[in-house]
Design an enzyme around this catalytic site. Structure first.
Site, PDB file in Angstrom:
ATOM      1  N   ALA A 611       0.835  -1.215   0.000  1.00 19.05           N
ATOM      2  CA  ALA A 611       0.000   0.000   0.000  1.00 19.05           C
ATOM      3  C   ALA A 611       0.865   1.257   0.000  1.00 19.05           C
ATOM      4  CB  ALA A 611      -0.977  -0.016   1.179  1.00 19.05           C
ATOM      5  N   ASP A 678      -3.023 -12.905  -4.314  1.00 14.38           N
ATOM      6  CA  ASP A 678      -2.622 -11.505  -4.165  1.00 14.38           C
ATOM      7  C   ASP A 678      -1.194 -11.401  -3.609  1.00 14.38           C
ATOM      8  OD1 ASP A 678      -3.480  -8.653  -4.277  1.00 14.38           O
ATOM      9  OD2 ASP A 678      -3.106  -8.743  -2.128  1.00 14.38           O
ATOM     10  N   LYS A 682       2.439 -10.044  -5.342  1.00 11.48           N
ATOM     11  CA  LYS A 682       3.307  -9.042  -4.721  1.00 11.48           C
ATOM     12  C   LYS A 682       4.757  -9.510  -4.667  1.00 11.48           C
ATOM     13  CE  LYS A 682      -0.357  -7.040  -1.849  1.00 11.48           C
ATOM     14  NZ  LYS A 682      -0.868  -6.813  -0.469  1.00 11.48           N
TER      15      LYS A 682
END
Length: 815
Positions: A611, A678, A682
């Site tokens: 993030a 996910d 990453k």
């Protein structure tokens, strides 16, 4: 004595004419005034249009004439509402003469240059008549003098050459005897030595005023128009453009030649040698300073560039061939052929190899020029010594102008670097030895971007404008827009960044404003926007063609990620929290990286991992400094960390996942997070950024979900399976508790291999006390072989993800 000239827009309506009269009245209180006026705005074009219709036997010329007559009568009626019968009758008679001339053109089906001059002279004659009669009606000491009785020319119709000796004698003689305080002169019009009506060509009213000012040696010449002087560049294309307070004659002539329409270049010549200043003033804002043109000022401006101008509708013609090298006379023959066809050359450049000559002309003359040149060089073309002339159209010339440029190094470098950074291709370059003008030929569609980029570089106190297009304004996107709205003032004052959101889109609608959306009520505005399409959003961004454009993808949409390349190819930077593009095939990932470099368009995706945490940026800095990544250990899912930090033997796994989704920690489809896909994406991105060629299928994903969870057909079905398989999840928790461990979903990259899976983390490990939605990344490198570089913090949530996107946007502005 003052000489003032008022252009077509200044006398384009009764309202504006009243402003002109007020200015003249004020000036006449202290001195005699000579006022040169143009035709009423738009009338010259209407006269030529009516004549063209009449020549082509189109009876609609009568309608065009009636519109001209109505325009003049309505202005007169508004200026003199009553008691104007005599004036109105005289005006009608003059208009009837115009009608007779148009009828004659219709009957003989011909419009010669001589007749054209007679026709267009009506514009100035009529406007001068109306203004003078209005002033006399109001009791002002005013007279109208026909300029055709003063201006003497040769018989070169439509662009007559002034016979200065006789003209100056006439002007001096008349004004030595005239007693009136105000004299109105129609500009543009003249008579030949044979008594035939002629005109002075484009900008002729300016020319008339300059000739009068020079003949009488007045203190200054004032050109009144609808703008407050000559601007740093075209204010219609560059909102930040501003009037230039002082210019030299040479600078003014250069800017006028290259598109600054407020002044016609030959105007300067009559007053140049006499050093009579020219003031450019605004009729609508008479108290504005305007621009003073003279050589009697000290230039203390910070930038050596005084203005940026442009000419559109340029055709670039190239004569080339090996047969030109070392052979004298090619240039002479080339330019003579153009001169014989009365074709004006705007731009010339020739390489020292003598293999080619490149020149720019008005596009409308390009085919005539080609025919003339191919004819002159017919023999050389047939023998293949030279090629037939090449023509490129759809071009414009951009020019930097300034007297002080010659004493400053690097101006051209800054110019070309600025254009290059905005992916504006330069087709040709010309710079005279005086270094007062640097000209480049570019594609016409890039003019607005080029002017804005160059103006920002040379005039805007180092401010940089970023133009942002955002697609996806859900939870994260909404926070991003609000952060931008909140921080715009800070960015401008502290970072010298002017950030504008020019496009917004959700899945249903989209809105745009190339000047920047206000963001005050953007949600309501978006509700009434046009229908959203992915290609439509892309096309609008391309059509705007704004400098420093940035496309921000705040979605998880695969179709949007497939458009990144199209944005980059148009020099539009891409900022994405969407992980699909960078975790797709390695070939696609590498292609996007290469396009970013090729088109000088940053491709940033910091929020793909962690993030708002600076994970990718830190990794890139390590590699750029020469370090080598040996291993990466990480907890990269804020959503999974939240789930396992809140799951125990007193809760249900289903309920914790529901809570995570409700609080925005998971994707709308939580299977993406819980399946490990996910996290796999990453660590794949980090591996690629470390320099490893790897694809998603090369990774090992040790899922903790049951087959039923993984095979669920929908989100609702997935949640049902979580309830059914609660015992499985409790067993995982019980094992970790028995071993005094914490459950963490860990991503690892070692020796070129990557793996993700649920691990039991013992006490003392850096991952053990990882709380809430936090992420942690440990980089082991050659410089950090035993004690890793650790990055830790919130790795999920709308606010921190939005702040990561915001940071990437600012980062593009610093590239």
């Amino acid at each position: 004595m003052n000489v003032l000239k008022f252009g077509g827009t200044s006398v384009g309506s009764a309202k504006n004419i009243n402003k002109v009269i007020s200015i003249l009245d004020n000036y006449s209180q202290n001195n005699r005034v000579i006022c040169v006026v143009s035709a009423i705005g738009g009338i010259t074009d209407k006269l030529l249009k009516a004549a063209d219709m009449a020549q082509r036997k189109n009876r609609d010329y009568i309608l065009e004439y009636e519109a001209i007559a109505e325009k003049h009568h309505s202005i007169l009626l508004e200026l003199i509402p009553s008691g104007n019968e005599t004036i109105s009758t005289h005006l009608s008679n003059k208009l009837q003469d115009l009608r007779s001339l148009l009828d004659g053109i219709f009957l003989i089906n011909e419009l010669s240059p001589k007749t054209s001059d007679k026709l267009v002279s009506f514009g100035e004659l009529l406007s001068a008549f109306i203004i003078a009669e209005t002033m006399k009606n109001r009791g002002l000491d005013c007279i109208r003098k026909n300029s055709q009785e003063l201006m003497v020319t040769n018989s070169n119709f439509t662009k007559a050459e002034v016979q200065y000796q006789q003209t100056n004698t006439n002007i001096k003689s008349y004004f030595s005897e005239a007693k009136e305080q105000i004299t109105i002169l129609p500009g543009f019009i003249s008579k030949s030595t044979n008594g035939e009506l002629t005109t002075l060509g484009r900008g002729g009213s300016d020319f008339t005023a300059a000739i009068v000012a020079a003949a009488l040696k007045v203190n200054s010449l004032e050109i009144w128009t609808d703008v407050s002087g000559m601007y740093t560049t075209n204010p219609k294309l560059v909102k930040q453009a501003f009037p230039i307070e002082n210019l030299s004659y040479q600078e003014a002539m250069e800017l006028s030649h290259f598109g600054a329409k407020v002044l016609y270049p030959p105007t300067v010549q009559p007053v140049l040698n006499l050093n009579i200043p020219i003031h450019i003033k605004n009729t609508l804002k008479p108290n504005a300073i305007g621009t003073k043109i003279s050589n009697d000022f000290i230039d203390n401006s910070a930038t050596p560039v005084k203005g940026i101008s442009n000419i559109d509708n340029i055709a670039l013609l190239t004569l080339q061939g090996n047969g030109m090298v070392g052979i004298p006379g090619f240039s002479k023959r080339l330019f003579e052929s153009l001169a014989q066809e009365m074709i004006n050359i705007i731009f010339i450049t020739q390489a020292s190899s003598e293999h080619s000559i490149c020149f720019g002309i008005d596009t409308k003359d390009s085919q005539l020029a080609k025919s003339a040149i191919d004819c002159v060089f017919e023999n050389e073309i047939s023998l293949h010594k030279i090629d037939p002339i090449l023509i490129e159209t759809g071009l414009s010339i951009i020019a930097l102008v300034g007297d002080k440029m010659k004493s400053h190094q690097g101006i051209s470098g800054k110019m070309f670097r600025t254009l290059g950074k905005n992916n504006i291709n330069i087709r040709a370059i010309a710079q005279g030895a005086s270094e007062r003008n640097i000209s480049t030929v570019i594609v016409e569609k890039d003019v607005k971007k080029a002017l804005n980029a160059l103006h920002e570089r040379f005039f805007e106190d180092k401010n940089k404008q970023l133009n942002v297009f955002i697609t996806g304004v859900g939870n994260v996107g909404e926070r991003l827009v609000e952060q931008i709205k909140q921080q715009r003032k800070y960015l401008k004052e502290q970072l010298k960044i002017n950030l504008k959101v020019v496009g917004l889109s959700n899945s249903r609608t989209m809105i745009f404003n190339d000047d920047g959306l206000s963001l005050k009520d953007w949600k309501t505005e978006l509700q009434t926007g046009e229908k959203a399409t992915l290609n439509g959003f892309l096309e609008r961004a391309k059509d705007f063609n704004l400098r420093n454009s940035i496309f921000v993808d705040v979605t998880a949409n695969e179709d949007i990620s497939k458009l990144y390349g199209a944005y980059l190819k148009h020099s539009i930077a891409v900022v994405a929290c969407n992980k699909i593009a960078c975790s797709s095939s390695f070939e696609k990932y590498r292609e996007l990286k290469e396009l970013s470099l090729k088109y000088n368009a940053p491709f940033l995706f910091e929020t793909n991992v962690g993030a708002g945490l600076p994970v990718i940026d830190t990794l890139n800095n390590l590699i750029a400094s020469g370090d080598t990544i040996t291993s990466i250990q990480a907890v990269l899912s804020g959503s999974l960390n939240f789930v396992f930090n809140n799951f125990d033997d007193t809760t249900k796994f289903h309920d914790v996942v529901k809570q995570a989704q409700k609080e925005g920690y998971t994707e709308p489809d939580p299977r993406i997070d819980l399946s490990g896909v996910d996290v796999a994406r990453k660590i794949l991105i980090l591996a690629r950024e470390s320099g490893t060629e790897m694809n998603l299928e090369d990774m090992e994903n040790d899922s903790f979900l049951t087959p039923a969870n993984l095979e669920s057909n929908s989100v609702d079905d997935f949640y049902k399976t979580l309830i059914d398989d609660e015992a499985h999840f409790q067993k995982l928790y019980a094992s970790a508790k028995a071993n005094d461990c914490q459950l963490k979903y860990v991503a690892a990259f070692n020796d070129g291999k990557a793996k993700v899976g649920l691990k039991e983390i013992p006490q003392g490990h850096p991952f053990f006390n990882l709380e809430g939605k936090d992420n942690i990344v440990m980089f082991y490198t050659q410089r950090y072989p035993e004690q890793p570089m650790i990055i830790k913090g919130a790795g999920a949530g709308a606010d921190v993800t939005a702040s990561g996107l915001f940071a990437d946007i600012i980062r593009t502005g610093n590239k």
